[in-house]
Design a protein around this motif. Structure first.
Motif, PDB file in Angstrom:
ATOM      1  N   ALA A 159      11.690   4.004 -10.759  1.00  0.00           N
ATOM      2  CA  ALA A 159      10.229   4.471 -10.591  1.00  0.00           C
ATOM      3  C   ALA A 159      10.350   5.310 -11.833  1.00  0.00           C
ATOM      4  CB  ALA A 159       9.418   4.327  -9.359  1.00  0.00           C
ATOM      5  N   ARG A 160       9.097   5.034 -12.308  1.00  0.00           N
ATOM      6  CA  ARG A 160       8.417   5.781 -13.192  1.00  0.00           C
ATOM      7  C   ARG A 160       8.159   7.175 -12.276  1.00  0.00           C
ATOM      8  NH1 ARG A 160       5.674   1.785 -16.135  1.00  0.00           N
ATOM      9  NH2 ARG A 160       5.706   0.902 -13.995  1.00  0.00           N
ATOM     10  N   GLN A 161       8.806   8.670 -12.507  1.00  0.00           N
ATOM     11  CA  GLN A 161       8.066   9.517 -12.132  1.00  0.00           C
ATOM     12  C   GLN A 161       7.080  10.174 -12.800  1.00  0.00           C
ATOM     13  OE1 GLN A 161       9.613  11.816  -9.805  1.00  0.00           O
ATOM     14  NE2 GLN A 161      10.833  10.346  -9.383  1.00  0.00           N
ATOM     15  N   GLY A 162       5.924   9.995 -12.005  1.00  0.00           N
ATOM     16  CA  GLY A 162       4.510  10.987 -12.492  1.00  0.00           C
ATOM     17  C   GLY A 162       3.292   9.822 -11.219  1.00  0.00           C
ATOM     18  N   ARG A 163       3.861   8.593 -11.479  1.00  0.00           N
ATOM     19  CA  ARG A 163       3.438   7.750 -10.976  1.00  0.00           C
ATOM     20  C   ARG A 163       3.143   8.207  -9.615  1.00  0.00           C
ATOM     21  NH1 ARG A 163       4.674   1.581 -11.875  1.00  0.00           N
ATOM     22  NH2 ARG A 163       2.559   1.764 -10.164  1.00  0.00           N
ATOM     23  N   GLY A 164       2.049   7.459  -9.012  1.00  0.00           N
ATOM     24  CA  GLY A 164       2.161   8.074  -7.320  1.00  0.00           C
ATOM     25  C   GLY A 164       0.856   8.660  -7.717  1.00  0.00           C
ATOM     26  N   GLY A 165       1.044   9.484  -7.008  1.00  0.00           N
ATOM     27  CA  GLY A 165       0.185  10.741  -6.957  1.00  0.00           C
ATOM     28  C   GLY A 165      -1.636  10.489  -6.750  1.00  0.00           C
ATOM     29  N   GLY A 186       4.637   5.135  -6.170  1.00  0.00           N
ATOM     30  CA  GLY A 186       4.401   4.524  -7.760  1.00  0.00           C
ATOM     31  C   GLY A 186       5.490   3.561  -7.286  1.00  0.00           C
ATOM     32  N   CYS A 191       3.045   8.761   3.425  1.00  0.00           N
ATOM     33  CA  CYS A 191       3.176   8.224   2.260  1.00  0.00           C
ATOM     34  C   CYS A 191       2.320   9.735   1.658  1.00  0.00           C
ATOM     35  CB  CYS A 191       2.472   6.573   1.780  1.00  0.00           C
ATOM     36  SG  CYS A 191       3.313   6.241   2.216  1.00  0.00           S
ATOM     37  N   VAL A 192       1.494   9.492   1.558  1.00  0.00           N
ATOM     38  CA  VAL A 192       0.374  10.863   1.095  1.00  0.00           C
ATOM     39  C   VAL A 192       0.261  12.044   1.702  1.00  0.00           C
ATOM     40  CG1 VAL A 192      -1.472  11.450   0.159  1.00  0.00           C
ATOM     41  CG2 VAL A 192      -0.752   9.161  -0.167  1.00  0.00           C
ATOM     42  N   PRO A 226      14.797   0.081  -8.150  1.00  0.00           N
ATOM     43  CA  PRO A 226      14.239  -0.365  -9.969  1.00  0.00           C
ATOM     44  C   PRO A 226      13.792   1.480 -10.096  1.00  0.00           C
ATOM     45  CG  PRO A 226      13.281  -2.156  -9.293  1.00  0.00           C
ATOM     46  CD  PRO A 226      14.384  -1.115  -7.984  1.00  0.00           C
ATOM     47  N   ARG A 263       2.160   2.155  -3.445  1.00  0.00           N
ATOM     48  CA  ARG A 263       1.488   2.269  -4.567  1.00  0.00           C
ATOM     49  C   ARG A 263       1.419   3.663  -4.607  1.00  0.00           C
ATOM     50  NH1 ARG A 263      -3.747  -1.916  -5.667  1.00  0.00           N
ATOM     51  NH2 ARG A 263      -3.306  -0.769  -7.468  1.00  0.00           N
ATOM     52  N   THR A 264       1.361   4.110  -2.813  1.00  0.00           N
ATOM     53  CA  THR A 264       1.184   5.665  -2.841  1.00  0.00           C
ATOM     54  C   THR A 264       2.814   6.441  -4.094  1.00  0.00           C
ATOM     55  OG1 THR A 264       2.910   5.801  -1.083  1.00  0.00           O
ATOM     56  CG2 THR A 264       0.071   5.455  -0.703  1.00  0.00           C
ATOM     57  N   ALA A 308       0.676  -1.054  -0.288  1.00  0.00           N
ATOM     58  CA  ALA A 308      -0.166   0.525   0.086  1.00  0.00           C
ATOM     59  C   ALA A 308       1.129   1.234  -0.037  1.00  0.00           C
ATOM     60  CB  ALA A 308      -1.021   0.003   0.918  1.00  0.00           C
ATOM     61  N   GLY A 345      -1.787   6.722  -7.188  1.00  0.00           N
ATOM     62  CA  GLY A 345      -0.803   6.013  -6.054  1.00  0.00           C
ATOM     63  C   GLY A 345      -1.829   5.935  -4.748  1.00  0.00           C
ATOM     64  N   ALA A 346      -2.446   6.664  -4.256  1.00  0.00           N
ATOM     65  CA  ALA A 346      -3.129   6.969  -3.267  1.00  0.00           C
ATOM     66  C   ALA A 346      -4.341   6.217  -2.997  1.00  0.00           C
ATOM     67  CB  ALA A 346      -3.815   8.246  -3.309  1.00  0.00           C
ATOM     68  N   GLY A 363      -5.302   3.452  -5.467  1.00  0.00           N
ATOM     69  CA  GLY A 363      -4.691   2.276  -5.344  1.00  0.00           C
ATOM     70  C   GLY A 363      -4.119   1.230  -4.324  1.00  0.00           C
ATOM     71  N   ALA A 364      -3.546   2.677  -3.259  1.00  0.00           N
ATOM     72  CA  ALA A 364      -3.247   2.274  -2.013  1.00  0.00           C
ATOM     73  C   ALA A 364      -4.398   1.839  -0.620  1.00  0.00           C
ATOM     74  CB  ALA A 364      -2.020   3.136  -1.471  1.00  0.00           C
TER      75      ALA A 364
END
Lengths: 321, 267
Positions: B13-19, A102, B112-113, B11, A99-100, A96, B22-23, B25-26
């Motif tokens: 990680a692709r920037q821009g993912r998350g946000g 990426g 995280c957020v 590895p 995922r926040t 979790a 991502g929140a 998804g979590a």
């Protein structure tokens, strides 16, 4: 780089952190010390954006925590190993979090491997021992492979093996050029782990220096002088005291001088024609230097015989013995 | 375990993912990785399978004994059952925020957020569709189990039943979002449950006892009453759109309250 500029946290009347100015630099382990209630945790919580400073600011790479777009990739922290849902598995907890920001799933397995929890990853984290919980907390700090790491009492509950593992981890993180900021109560542990020390008491900065300099500055670091001639010692002490130096003489043949160098005392003895049998620096331990520094800012003093002052007297006697 | 620390590089990680994505998804991962979610689902299904047919049978019986032959819309007993069953479903959404405070995991979540509004939005954005699906399925179960027990009084007009079932999903979803706002504002599980229960059941119950026209008016604008009108598709005192609007105002108010508290108070 962690920057605090006049960071202040006030709770009603009480001031937890009082105008703290600090820069925590990369490439070394910075130990964060202070008595209980000194404001260590509040400071760390302000850095992590959990507590809002009443005034001043706490910045990560020049930005407040909440302005970081992928905070876990810039800062990892173990503030409280129990900040998780006990019914959730270690794996799901980390997934979790990943995922926040990426962070790929593969990294979750990787950090579980680094801390040695891969076998219990699918178990409820509430069933973990104190040490396992601490390892999970460290895994979550490492998750985003951040350049800045904060650890609040990381060796709490770890066995000696685990303590050594954490020490080596901190050292290796710092040697990779990362910023490592770690609080602890264990002076002996700090002496082994940290390069730099930040000491606070009652929310105020008491020291921000290398370990060597913190120890050197302590009045408990003194020069021990021994001579076979008691009359000569009387003369020497008189001369030293004329120079406003703090001299303690508990034995007729011996004295301890703080604030002077071995060289200056040696020269003085030579000028006075005094025979010396011993002339050396007696270093305070980090613990002693720390105790002296924080003696006035201990929030919860223990009753005698272990009160701070009594403890200090004891240290003086030990140094002299 | 005792081996030297290896801090391998993550590895890239692709920037821009998350946000926000991502929140969300979590929150999805978190929702399905605790047992409480399953207990709430099983509990609400059991309650619905018990209450809706029970209410249906007693309505048909009273028709029979009073010798009236007004038809009963097959979904109507289910709508009445929602008054009880909703709490088991809402608990799901409520727990998503209150257990964060009771376990301390809110500190991890906000690390995280850190953007408070994004965290609140992510929780709501996961709860709403999940609860819409759950609410709709529950309504379907309630209606299907009730219909045969109404016998000759059953009004099986699907043109009425289907919108009622879908609106039940909508109502449950909105009450989930409502409880998340209250949870963010109040934080404690007990306090949140009490508040939500008072607004949805206690207050309407108390107002219903009063005979004054004014309190009857207030009653019409409480979220659970508006919800009943929404699900049943009433025309008085307002239609479905009006009912939806009333519920939405409550949802907005609770979310704003939750957001303000999140911004103002330390985690």
């Amino acid at each position: 780089m962690i920057t605090l500029r006049g960071a202040t946290k006030r709770y009603d009347a009480a001031v937890a952190v009082d105008h703290l100015d600090l820069e925590i630099a990369p490439g070394k382990v910075t130990g964060f010390l202070g008595p209980n209630g000194a404001g260590k945790s509040t400071t760390m919580r302000m850095i992590m954006g959990l507590d809002r400073p009443t005034s001043g600011e706490a910045l990560i790479n020049g930005k407040p925590y909440a302005a970081l777009s992928h905070p876990l990739r810039e800062v990892g922290a173990l503030l409280d190993a129990k900040a998780l849902h006990p019914g959730r598995s270690a794996y799901s907890h980390l997934l979790a979090m990943a995922r926040t920001n990426g962070i790929p799933r593969k990294r979750v397995e990787e950090v579980l491997g680094i801390v040695g929890l891969e076998k219990v990853a699918k178990k409820r984290s509430g069933s973990f021992s104190l040490g396992m919980g601490q390892r999970l907390g460290i895994a979550s700090a490492l998750l985003g492979d951040p350049q800045i790491l904060l650890f609040d009492e990381p060796v709490n509950g770890l066995d000696p093996d685990g303590v050594r593992w954490v020490r080596e981890l901190m050292r290796s993180l710092a040697s990779e050029g990362r910023t490592v900021f770690v609080s602890s109560h264990l002076m002996s542990e700090m002496q082994l782990t940290a390069d730099h020390l930040v000491v606070i008491g009652r929310g105020k900065l008491l020291a921000d220096d290398t370990i060597d300099r913190v120890i050197a500055r302590s009045s408990l670091t003194a020069v021990r002088v021994r001579t076979p001639d008691v009359d000569a010692m009387d003369t020497l002490v008189r001369h030293l005291e004329e120079r406003q130096l703090d001299v303690q003489r508990h034995e007729p043949h011996e004295c301890l001088v703080s604030g002077a160098t071995v060289e200056s005392i040696g020269d003085l003895a030579f000028e006075l024609g005094i025979r010396l049998h011993e002339l050396r620096v007696v270093e305070a331990s980090l613990e002693e230097a720390y105790m002296e520094m924080t003696a006035n800012s201990i929030e919860y003093k223990s009753p005698t015989p272990a009160s701070a002052d009594a403890g200090l007297d004891r240290i003086h006697q030990e140094v002299e013995a | 375990m005792s081996s030297t620390a290896v801090s391998t590089r993550a590895p890239a990680a692709r920037q821009g993912r998350g946000g926000t994505a991502g929140a969300i998804g979590a929150e999805w991962t978190k929702l399905w990785s605790v047992r409480a979610t399953w207990w709430c689902l099983i509990g609400s299904a059991a309650l619905m399978a018990l209450f809706a047919p029970g209410l249906g049978v007693s309505m048909a019986n009273s028709n029979r004994s009073d010798n009236v032959d007004t038809d009963i819309a097959i979904a109507h007993p289910m709508v009445l059952a929602v008054n009880m069953v909703q709490f088991a479903v809402i608990a799901l959404a409520m727990l998503a925020i209150t257990t964060e405070y009771s376990t301390g995991s809110i500190r991890t979540t906000l690390q995280c957020v850190p953007v408070r509004g994004r965290m609140l939005f992510a929780k709501s954005a996961v709860a709403a569709p999940v609860m819409f699906v759950v609410g709709t399925l529950l309504a379907l179960v309630g209606t299907v189990t009730t219909a045969p027990l109404l016998f000759e009084y059953a009004d099986a007009d699907l043109g009425k039943a289907v919108p009622t079932i879908v609106c039940t999903g909508v109502y449950i979803a909105l009450m989930g979002v409502f409880s998340i706002g209250i949870g963010a504002a109040i934080r404690s599980a007990v306090g949140t449950l009490t508040t939500v229960f008072m607004i949805l059941a206690g207050l309407p119950g108390a107002l219903a006892l009063s005979s004054s026209d004014f309190t009857k008016k207030i009653l019409d604008y409480l979220p659970s009453t508006a919800g009943q009108h929404l699900m049943d598709g009433d025309t008085e005192p307002y239609g479905r759109m009006g009912a939806l609007l009333v519920v939405l105002v409550w949802v907005a108010a609770s979310q704003i309250a939750g957001y303000i508290v999140l911004r103002k108070r330390d985690a």
